[in-house]
Design a protein around this motif. Structure first.
Motif, short mmCIF file in Angstrom:
data_model
loop_
_atom_site.label_atom_id
_atom_site.label_comp_id
_atom_site.label_asym_id
_atom_site.label_seq_id
_atom_site.Cartn_x
_atom_site.Cartn_y
_atom_site.Cartn_z
N SER A 109 0.82 -1.21 0.00
CA SER A 109 0.00 0.00 0.00
C SER A 109 0.86 1.25 0.00
CB SER A 109 -0.95 -0.02 1.20
OG SER A 109 -0.21 0.05 2.40
N GLU A 110 2.08 1.16 0.52
CA GLU A 110 2.89 2.37 0.62
C GLU A 110 3.69 2.64 -0.65
OE1 GLU A 110 5.16 1.67 4.13
OE2 GLU A 110 3.37 1.75 5.37
N ASN A 111 4.04 1.59 -1.39
CA ASN A 111 4.94 1.76 -2.52
C ASN A 111 4.14 1.84 -3.81
OD1 ASN A 111 6.91 1.74 -4.43
ND2 ASN A 111 7.98 -0.07 -3.64
N ASN A 112 4.06 3.03 -4.37
CA ASN A 112 3.29 3.20 -5.60
C ASN A 112 3.94 2.56 -6.80
OD1 ASN A 112 1.09 4.56 -4.64
ND2 ASN A 112 1.95 6.59 -4.95
N MET A 113 5.25 2.33 -6.72
CA MET A 113 5.97 1.84 -7.88
C MET A 113 5.98 0.31 -7.95
SD MET A 113 7.08 4.33 -9.69
CE MET A 113 5.67 5.35 -9.37
N LEU A 114 5.38 -0.32 -6.95
CA LEU A 114 5.38 -1.78 -6.95
C LEU A 114 4.38 -2.27 -7.98
CD1 LEU A 114 7.11 -3.43 -5.01
CD2 LEU A 114 5.11 -3.81 -3.62
N TYR A 115 4.86 -3.01 -8.97
CA TYR A 115 3.95 -3.43 -10.04
C TYR A 115 3.23 -4.73 -9.70
CZ TYR A 115 2.26 -4.91 -14.60
OH TYR A 115 1.46 -5.31 -15.63
#
Lengths: 169, 315
Positions: A109-115
């Motif tokens: 939820s915190e990492n927007n770049m996690l695909y």
């Protein structure tokens, strides 16, 4: 005598060469792997890795793109077509043993770049990735065909239940 | 002239207006723009992965300390059981069951895990007059066994026929159902026992809003694998346990005729007018009474303080 010394040197060099070639071809590939990180209700799995590599399929069938060959799925190839070989290609390297732990959920939820948000956990990928192929190739598909049940497992599944009466409450 | 004085008329009007305003505002709340708890957790059940192994049933049995089953949990003959003309359903000793269905769209059978869907606006909660049910912020619909009176209204109300009843208990029968492992796991943010136990990760645990996105992405990436519908996204006002399937949902035993309105909508409109009725009608009928008896001689009290209308003879 001089000729024999030279001959010994040549023989040793040849032996080294062939020995190294043998190692280089295998590239740290394990013969067998014991999958025991999740063993609880069932025993650890004795996985015959060499038998599976001998089937001749591309490593990517099981290891996605991590072995340096391109991925099989076109969707994956959009990003991973030229991905190099990883240092560690074990499943547990990327697939978490506890996919719904607080750490994992928070990281997502915190990492927007996690695909890869929909990545299944370790137990799931063993079953999802392996059983499909086993069904096609007449491999083992029963639970205990790959791992025997422990005593804890027998208790969990209530293996001693005698089978109740049919009908009536 | 009217028998009512100006003071009384103004007082009655003021009271009526106040009552209407108060009742009216209650009505606005009851009109319902509730969009659910934003941090509510949910579970996405992907039926294309389910193999009917019933490990989830075993995990639930252990976690919730349910009675030992009649048959072992790896006994697949339960999929052929028929009780009262129906396949298995959740009951007091099995908060979740997995059933097998055949579909023309698939060579392999389809398995469906059945448990409380933890609706956003639950019918059970709506129907319970002792407030035994609570919809928690975490998303679970839990119940308080201590206040449950065993009336079973919730069993009638639930559109999915989930709550089970402990018929076996003579003196303390209660309604029993899946509680999303709230007490032991969800309160601490942990996934329920069934989710953790599944060998194929049929169930994915996370925030409901995230799960909807994941589900849509799975459908998008595998259009030939999934039916393009997320069951529970809107059904009955939205549920926190949602389903993906590879066969038409009706084939897998789902009720596809439920609609998108929560059960509450069937009653909240007319129930919402009750406060207004209680406030207005006394004032209204007082008004009618006063109008009807306006100016009539003999209206009022007789010598002996009895109240009689002119026209009636003394008896």
């Amino acid at each position: 005598m001089k000729n024999w010394n030279f001959a010994k040197m040549y023989l040793m060099a040849l032996a080294l060469l062939f020995g190294m070639a043998g190692f280089a071809g295998a590239a740290d590939e394990p013969e067998a792997v014991v999958l025991d990180s999740l063993a609880n209700l069932y025993e650890a799995v004795e996985f015959d890795h060499m038998m599976h590599t001998d089937l001749g399929e591309d490593c990517a069938v099981c290891h996605h793109h991590t072995t340096g060959t391109g991925p099989e799925n076109d969707n994956c190839a959009r990003c991973h077509a030229d991905s190099p070989e990883n240092d560690v290609v074990a499943c547990s390297q990327c697939h978490e043993a506890q996919p719904f732990s607080a750490e994992v959920l928070n990281a997502k939820s915190e990492n927007n770049m996690l695909y890869h948000l929909d990545k299944p956990g370790l137990k799931a990928v063993y079953h999802l990735n392996c059983i499909g192929c086993h069904e096609e190739m007449d491999g083992p598909i029963g639970c205990q065909d790959c791992h025997a049940r422990t005593e804890a497992g027998d208790a969990f599944y209530h293996a001693d239940a005698k089978g109740g009466s049919e009908g009536g409450h | 002239m009217s028998a009512i004085s100006r003071r009384r008329f103004l007082a009655a009007s003021a009271a009526g207006c106040a009552a209407t305003t108060l009742a009216g505002s209650k009505n606005a709340l009851a009109a319902g723009s509730f969009t659910g708890y934003p941090d509510g957790m949910g579970v996405l059940v992907d039926l294309t992965r389910c193999i009917g192994c019933r490990t989830c049933e075993a995990a639930c049995n252990k976690e919730q300390h349910l009675a030992a089953p009649d048959k072992p949990f790896d006994d697949m003959s339960v999929h052929d059981e028929i009780h009262h003309g129906q396949k298995r359903r959740p009951d007091e000793n099995a908060y979740t069951v997995v059933n097998r269905y055949e579909s023309e769209s698939s060579a392999k059978p389809v398995y469906r895990k059945i448990q409380c869907n933890h609706c956003a606006e639950p019918a059970c909660l709506t129907s319970c007059f002792v407030n035994a049910y609570t919809k928690t912020h975490e998303g679970a619909v839990i119940y308080n066994g201590k206040v449950c009176v065993g009336c079973r209204n919730c069993m009638i109300a639930c559109p999915f026929n989930i709550p089970g009843y402990s018929y076996s208990s003579a003196f303390n029968p209660l309604v029993k159902k899946c509680i999303f492992c709230y007490d032991t796991r969800l309160k601490e943010g942990l996934p329920p026992a069934c989710v953790e136990s599944c060998p194929q990760q049929v169930m994915t645990f996370g925030k409901r809003t995230d799960l909807i996105k994941i589900a849509k992405q799975r459908i998008k990436n595998n259009p030939e694998k999934y039916v393009d519908h997320l069951y529970g996204e809107r059904e009955m006002g939205g549920t926190h346990w949602m389903y993906l399937a590879g066969v038409p949902f009706a084939d897998a035993g789902f009720n596809v005729h439920l609609g998108n309105e929560p059960i509450l909508n069937n009653v909240k409109d007319f129930l919402g007018t009750v406060p207004m009725v209680l406030a207005i009608w006394p004032a209204l009928f007082t008004g009618f009474h006063l109008l009807a008896t306006k100016g009539k001689d003999g209206h009022g009290h007789g010598e002996d303080d009895t109240h009689h209308i002119d026209g009636e003879g003394d008896k």
